[in-house]
Scaffold this motif. Sequence first.
Motif, PDB file in Angstrom:
ATOM      1  N   ARG A 199      21.033 -26.483 -22.415  1.00  0.00           N
ATOM      2  CA  ARG A 199      22.131 -25.904 -23.175  1.00  0.00           C
ATOM      3  C   ARG A 199      21.924 -24.409 -23.406  1.00  0.00           C
ATOM      4  O   ARG A 199      22.865 -23.613 -23.397  1.00  0.00           O
ATOM      5  CB  ARG A 199      22.277 -26.634 -24.514  1.00  0.00           C
ATOM      6  N   ILE A 200      20.670 -24.010 -23.639  1.00  0.00           N
ATOM      7  CA  ILE A 200      20.378 -22.588 -23.823  1.00  0.00           C
ATOM      8  C   ILE A 200      20.649 -21.826 -22.524  1.00  0.00           C
ATOM      9  O   ILE A 200      21.227 -20.730 -22.529  1.00  0.00           O
ATOM     10  CB  ILE A 200      18.920 -22.409 -24.275  1.00  0.00           C
ATOM     11  N   ALA A 201      20.236 -22.411 -21.389  1.00  0.00           N
ATOM     12  CA  ALA A 201      20.505 -21.781 -20.103  1.00  0.00           C
ATOM     13  C   ALA A 201      22.013 -21.679 -19.857  1.00  0.00           C
ATOM     14  O   ALA A 201      22.526 -20.644 -19.390  1.00  0.00           O
ATOM     15  CB  ALA A 201      19.833 -22.584 -18.989  1.00  0.00           C
ATOM     16  N   GLN A 202      22.734 -22.744 -20.162  1.00  0.00           N
ATOM     17  CA  GLN A 202      24.183 -22.749 -19.972  1.00  0.00           C
ATOM     18  C   GLN A 202      24.850 -21.672 -20.823  1.00  0.00           C
ATOM     19  O   GLN A 202      25.726 -20.927 -20.358  1.00  0.00           O
ATOM     20  CB  GLN A 202      24.738 -24.120 -20.333  1.00  0.00           C
ATOM     21  N   GLU A 203      24.431 -21.564 -22.067  1.00  0.00           N
ATOM     22  CA  GLU A 203      24.994 -20.556 -22.969  1.00  0.00           C
ATOM     23  C   GLU A 203      24.711 -19.151 -22.446  1.00  0.00           C
ATOM     24  O   GLU A 203      25.594 -18.277 -22.430  1.00  0.00           O
ATOM     25  CB  GLU A 203      24.389 -20.733 -24.355  1.00  0.00           C
ATOM     26  N   PRO A 229      16.136 -34.450 -14.966  1.00  0.00           N
ATOM     27  CA  PRO A 229      15.062 -33.608 -14.403  1.00  0.00           C
ATOM     28  C   PRO A 229      15.356 -32.143 -14.694  1.00  0.00           C
ATOM     29  O   PRO A 229      16.393 -31.609 -14.271  1.00  0.00           O
ATOM     30  CB  PRO A 229      15.113 -33.932 -12.910  1.00  0.00           C
ATOM     31  N   LEU A 230      14.455 -31.499 -15.393  1.00  0.00           N
ATOM     32  CA  LEU A 230      14.714 -30.146 -15.883  1.00  0.00           C
ATOM     33  C   LEU A 230      14.873 -29.157 -14.732  1.00  0.00           C
ATOM     34  O   LEU A 230      15.857 -28.410 -14.679  1.00  0.00           O
ATOM     35  CB  LEU A 230      13.592 -29.716 -16.824  1.00  0.00           C
ATOM     36  N   VAL A 231      13.919 -29.135 -13.817  1.00  0.00           N
ATOM     37  CA  VAL A 231      13.946 -28.123 -12.751  1.00  0.00           C
ATOM     38  C   VAL A 231      15.148 -28.337 -11.843  1.00  0.00           C
ATOM     39  O   VAL A 231      15.890 -27.396 -11.519  1.00  0.00           O
ATOM     40  CB  VAL A 231      12.638 -28.179 -11.942  1.00  0.00           C
ATOM     41  N   GLU A 232      15.381 -29.586 -11.422  1.00  0.00           N
ATOM     42  CA  GLU A 232      16.490 -29.867 -10.525  1.00  0.00           C
ATOM     43  C   GLU A 232      17.838 -29.576 -11.172  1.00  0.00           C
ATOM     44  O   GLU A 232      18.741 -28.992 -10.553  1.00  0.00           O
ATOM     45  CB  GLU A 232      16.441 -31.329 -10.056  1.00  0.00           C
ATOM     46  N   THR A 233      17.985 -29.970 -12.429  1.00  0.00           N
ATOM     47  CA  THR A 233      19.253 -29.741 -13.116  1.00  0.00           C
ATOM     48  C   THR A 233      19.490 -28.256 -13.345  1.00  0.00           C
ATOM     49  O   THR A 233      20.619 -27.755 -13.197  1.00  0.00           O
ATOM     50  CB  THR A 233      19.260 -30.475 -14.469  1.00  0.00           C
ATOM     51  N   LEU A 234      18.437 -27.530 -13.683  1.00  0.00           N
ATOM     52  CA  LEU A 234      18.580 -26.084 -13.888  1.00  0.00           C
ATOM     53  C   LEU A 234      18.935 -25.387 -12.576  1.00  0.00           C
ATOM     54  O   LEU A 234      19.761 -24.460 -12.557  1.00  0.00           O
ATOM     55  CB  LEU A 234      17.273 -25.529 -14.459  1.00  0.00           C
ATOM     56  N   THR A 235      18.340 -25.841 -11.465  1.00  0.00           N
ATOM     57  CA  THR A 235      18.667 -25.271 -10.158  1.00  0.00           C
ATOM     58  C   THR A 235      20.131 -25.510  -9.807  1.00  0.00           C
ATOM     59  O   THR A 235      20.842 -24.603  -9.340  1.00  0.00           O
ATOM     60  CB  THR A 235      17.763 -25.875  -9.078  1.00  0.00           C
ATOM     61  N   ALA A 236      20.599 -26.742 -10.025  1.00  0.00           N
ATOM     62  CA  ALA A 236      21.997 -27.063  -9.742  1.00  0.00           C
ATOM     63  C   ALA A 236      22.936 -26.252 -10.620  1.00  0.00           C
ATOM     64  O   ALA A 236      23.999 -25.805 -10.180  1.00  0.00           O
ATOM     65  CB  ALA A 236      22.234 -28.562  -9.938  1.00  0.00           C
ATOM     66  N   MET A 237      22.567 -26.033 -11.852  1.00  0.00           N
ATOM     67  CA  MET A 237      23.400 -25.250 -12.765  1.00  0.00           C
ATOM     68  C   MET A 237      23.525 -23.811 -12.272  1.00  0.00           C
ATOM     69  O   MET A 237      24.615 -23.221 -12.288  1.00  0.00           O
ATOM     70  CB  MET A 237      22.799 -25.290 -14.180  1.00  0.00           C
ATOM     71  N   THR A 261       6.425 -24.778 -23.255  1.00  0.00           N
ATOM     72  CA  THR A 261       7.346 -24.608 -22.134  1.00  0.00           C
ATOM     73  C   THR A 261       8.280 -23.466 -22.494  1.00  0.00           C
ATOM     74  O   THR A 261       8.915 -23.497 -23.558  1.00  0.00           O
ATOM     75  CB  THR A 261       8.153 -25.891 -21.870  1.00  0.00           C
ATOM     76  N   ALA A 262       8.359 -22.454 -21.608  1.00  0.00           N
ATOM     77  CA  ALA A 262       9.150 -21.262 -21.910  1.00  0.00           C
ATOM     78  C   ALA A 262      10.261 -21.100 -20.873  1.00  0.00           C
ATOM     79  O   ALA A 262      10.043 -21.281 -19.679  1.00  0.00           O
ATOM     80  CB  ALA A 262       8.268 -20.017 -21.938  1.00  0.00           C
ATOM     81  N   LEU A 263      11.427 -20.758 -21.352  1.00  0.00           N
ATOM     82  CA  LEU A 263      12.583 -20.503 -20.495  1.00  0.00           C
ATOM     83  C   LEU A 263      13.079 -19.095 -20.777  1.00  0.00           C
ATOM     84  O   LEU A 263      13.384 -18.756 -21.926  1.00  0.00           O
ATOM     85  CB  LEU A 263      13.697 -21.512 -20.765  1.00  0.00           C
TER      86      LEU A 263
END
Length: 349
Positions: free
Chosen positions: A261-265, A224-232, A290-292
């Motif tokens: 991966r882009i968010a993590q980097e 899940p993109l939103v949940e995983t990004l929030t946890a990260m 979809t934009a991040l």
Amino acid sequence: MGVTGRGLVVAVLFVLNCAALLVRGLPPAKVPPRAVVVWLSLGILAAAALIGVSRSGTGYLFAFFLAGHIGYRLPARQALLLALACGLLCGGVLYFHLGPGHDLLPWAVGLATGTPVLIGILNRVQHQAVAAALSAAESAERAARAEAQAAVLTERGRIARDVHDVLAHTLAGINMQLELADALLDTGDLAKVRAANDKAHSLVKESLKQAQWTVHALREDSLPLVETLTAMLESSGHRDALTVSGTPVGVPARVTQNLLRIAQESLTNAARHAPGGEVRVELAFAASSTALTIRNRHATRTVNAAVGSGMGLIGMRERVALLGGTLTAGPVTEGPDQGGWQVKAVIPR
């Protein structure tokens, strides 16, 4: 046949006709085209002469065999011309009663000696069709091997990026905290040593989470993109930093993996080059993309960053390019975040 007189001439012509037919066993690439035309033309003359001087009614067979090979060996136009010449010469020998064997065969048989050229042409066309089919099959096989090799290289590149994201960043952070703890030991400030040690422990836990994410991504499990990004973000110390605009929709596992991966980097680079700076992340769901966006403000603490591998931004660009999207990265030159850094990835649907 004989060793003197007409018998010797018959024997010589018999050998020449045999030689004209045996040469057909040579590969076409080994004999120049002009030489082929010359020896086939001489073969026609030898076949017609053999009909004229021989008392046997079977001498015409050489002309038939030779005409068939002419159709197979030469292009259709040249083959038809030589076959016509063969029929006219052999028919003329019998029609004008040249030689002792003219009464054994009607002149029409000599005229028909050129007809096997059609069989030769058909054999040539069939052979060319088979050769073309084999060549097409070989080309398709080479293309399939090249495609498979390209897929392997692409997969290797993807795994290399994931390994870089998991190991290079987290290990660099752990090493930084351990070096800080080692330096603080000399000052006797145990509280700061414990803090650095706790930070190293948290980075180890984070690396384990990232390893799990990588395994899921390599298996193409959908996260899940939103949940995983929030946890990260929370594990990185940035609570309530995520803003979601638009209606969240499910995105393919490949897109989710690369956006994470882009968010993590970006988060790792922010912690390294702008420690203490506020980080804000926006995830925008539009009808066509979809934009991040990850934006961090300037550092509020002393920057003590080790030299990176230089592959982070390259890896992000590669990820976005594979998805057909665009990535922009650079300093923020205006607004409240001026002096910070922004990374924006736009992935089309």
